[in-house]
Scaffold this active site. Structure first.
Site, PDB file in Angstrom:
ATOM      1  N   LYS A 116       0.809  -1.212   0.000  1.00 32.98           N
ATOM      2  CA  LYS A 116       0.000   0.000   0.000  1.00 32.98           C
ATOM      3  C   LYS A 116       0.848   1.270   0.000  1.00 32.98           C
ATOM      4  CE  LYS A 116      -3.339  -2.942   0.462  1.00 32.98           C
ATOM      5  NZ  LYS A 116      -4.028  -3.452  -0.728  1.00 32.98           N
ATOM      6  N   LYS A 158      -1.677   1.886   8.968  1.00 35.62           N
ATOM      7  CA  LYS A 158      -2.187   0.802   8.125  1.00 35.62           C
ATOM      8  C   LYS A 158      -1.088  -0.200   7.806  1.00 35.62           C
ATOM      9  CE  LYS A 158      -5.765   3.353   5.565  1.00 35.62           C
ATOM     10  NZ  LYS A 158      -6.183   3.736   4.190  1.00 35.62           N
ATOM     11  N   GLY A 164      -8.771  -4.883   4.888  1.00 34.93           N
ATOM     12  CA  GLY A 164      -9.857  -5.477   5.662  1.00 34.93           C
ATOM     13  C   GLY A 164      -9.856  -5.107   7.127  1.00 34.93           C
ATOM     14  N   GLY A 165      -9.148  -4.035   7.501  1.00 35.37           N
ATOM     15  CA  GLY A 165      -9.158  -3.584   8.886  1.00 35.37           C
ATOM     16  C   GLY A 165      -8.091  -4.179   9.767  1.00 35.37           C
ATOM     17  N   ARG A 292      -7.637  -7.825  -7.819  1.00 37.20           N
ATOM     18  CA  ARG A 292      -8.435  -9.054  -7.859  1.00 37.20           C
ATOM     19  C   ARG A 292      -9.884  -8.696  -8.141  1.00 37.20           C
ATOM     20  NH1 ARG A 292     -11.304  -8.292  -3.256  1.00 37.20           N
ATOM     21  NH2 ARG A 292     -10.249  -7.375  -1.464  1.00 37.20           N
TER      22      ARG A 292
END
Length: 459
Positions: A116, A158, A164-165, A292
């Site tokens: 990321k 992050k 997804g947390g 994806r």
């Protein structure tokens, strides 16, 4: 075209790929863990191979077992679905080494956008607006404090390799930063095998908007419009819809063109999603790219009339996209409710055997599910039971159809989130489109109720 495709996944997405393959005249191979032996994707595939016990690491994440299954069944391609190995550059590399086509982007692109922090740098260079944040992983509390001070609080930590947390922490005071950094690093290491984290400016209560893209191996890239995924709980999406009521046609066109340019810049192929946050002033910032198929791809299929899974397969086989950007038209409004096996008030998991299963149908309704009467919702995997989707001439009709379909659904034996979805859909703010990622805070979990032995029907 491929002769046989192995589906390295389970549940409704495995069935979804089987449907696409049948229409294309392609044979399929199901892989399954021991608890999934009697699942529908095993029944409807042409071949099936058991790849291990219940634990994902020993079955659906077991690359050698999956490759062996492909080789012994003669599969010439692997579709990873979503989750599990769908964003694994290693899986893509192994497929290439074994001369098996991986139906997704190249390993290099997955690796680039899967990090990321690196993805932020690439998108910024490509002209995509990004949130202020660290240029790379933050490995010390001292550096984290400096970055947070320069940007101003609040900030969010992050996981560089995740989503997804998991590996994610919001920091509102400087005292919280050190402990939050260490916690996020531990979670990231445990969830993704990489403990790197980065820091971004945190936006309170933004809207979550994402653009679906497709790129072929001939340099053609298009976007299929946007989806709004602002109804979330703990960074997990509950309701998605398309198009977003927050975007004007001018902004949609501009942001869509920017996304296409960025995808071309990294030589993106196959399906992917570029995700953004919109603040209360209408400013939009890139947060990540998912290399994806998305869980909510069906929403886009309903408003475009396209089959994204079939297009994935055709692109992987070397076909050109059969349309250009100007051919894509968004018609009406679509939405999806993720029906999970959870208590609708406490959100506690509710695995077990389903004794009766019937989802409301009628005009404009689509259901993607693996569930049926007497099937078992496993405690080992994701709690998603069904994706209920509706399409209407406008948002009002799509909501009305969703409420009708939910009210006419029957699930006995487990608890589901259907009552929660009905509450949200009846909310005046939701109906007016006044939504953001903090919307679900109004539905705080309640204390668990005492078990009722007389309970027979759970919806």
């Amino acid at each position: 075209m491929f002769k046989k495709i192995l589906i390295a996944n389970r549940g409704e997405i495995a069935l979804r790929v089987i449907c696409a393959c049948r229409e294309l005249g392609i044979e399929t191979v199901a892989v399954y863990s021991e608890p999934d032996e009697n699942s529908l994707h095993v029944r409807f595939a042409d071949d099936a191979v058991c790849i291990g016990p219940a634990a994902s690491r020993d079955s659906y994440l077991n690359v050698p077992a999956i490759i062996s299954a492909a080789e012994i069944t003669g599969a010439d391609a692997i579709h990873p679905g979503y989750g599990f190995l769908s964003e694994s550059p290693y899986m893509a590399e192994v497929c290439e080494a074994c001369h098996i086509k991986f139906i997704g982007p190249s390993a290099n692109v997955i690796r680039l956008l899967g990090d990321k922090a690196r993805a932020r740098r690439v998108m910024k260079k490509a002209g995509v607006p990004v949130l202020p944040g660290s240029d790379g992983p933050v490995d010390s509390e001292e550096r984290g404090l400096k970055i947070a001070k320069d940007m101003g609080l609040p900030v969010i930590i992050k996981a560089a390799a995740g989503g997804g947390g998991r590996g994610m922490r919001i920091v509102r005071t400087m005292d919280e930063l050190g402990p939050s950094l260490k916690t996020a690093q531990r979670e990231a290491q445990a969830a993704f095998g990489v403990g790197d984290v980065y820091i971004e400016k945190y936006i309170d209560a933004p809207r979550h908007i994402e653009f679906q893209i497709l790129g072929d191996h001939h340099g053609n890239v298009v976007h299929l419009g946007e989806r709004e995924c602002s109804i979330q709980r703990r960074h997990q999406k509950l309701i998605e819809e398309a198009p977003s009521v927050a975007l004007s046609e001018k902004v949609r066109r501009k942001l869509g063109n920017t996304v296409v340019d960025a995808a071309r810049e990294v030589q993106y192929t196959n399906a992917g999603t570029f995700e953004f946050l919109m603040d209360s002033s209408g400013n939009i910032f890139f947060i990540e790219a998912n290399t994806r198929l998305q869980v909510e791809h069906g929403v886009t299929e309903l408003v475009t009339g396209l089959d994204i899974v079939k297009l994935q397969i055709q692109i992987a086989a070397g076909h050109k996209l059969p349309f250009k950007q100007s051919d894509i038209v968004i018609r009406g409004h679509a939405m999806e409710c993720r029906i999970n096996a959870e208590h609708p008030e406490t959100f506690c998991p509710s695995p077990g055997q389903i004794h009766a299963f019937s989802v409301g149908g009628g005009p404009g309704v689509r259901v993607d599910t693996f569930a049926h009467s007497e099937c078992t919702v496993s405690p080992y995997y994701d709690s998603l039971v069904a994706k209920l989707m509706t399409h209407g001439k406008d948002r009002t009709e799509a909501i009305a159809r969703m409420r009708r379909a939910l009210e006419m659904s029957v699930v006995e034996g487990i608890r589901t989130t259907i009552p929660l979805h009905l509450k949200v859909l009846a909310d005046a703010d939701y109906q007016a489109g006044r939504i953001n990622t903090a919307f679900m805070e109004r539905y705080q979990p309640q204390a668990p109720q005492k078990p009722d032995d007389k309970l027979a029907k759970v919806v």
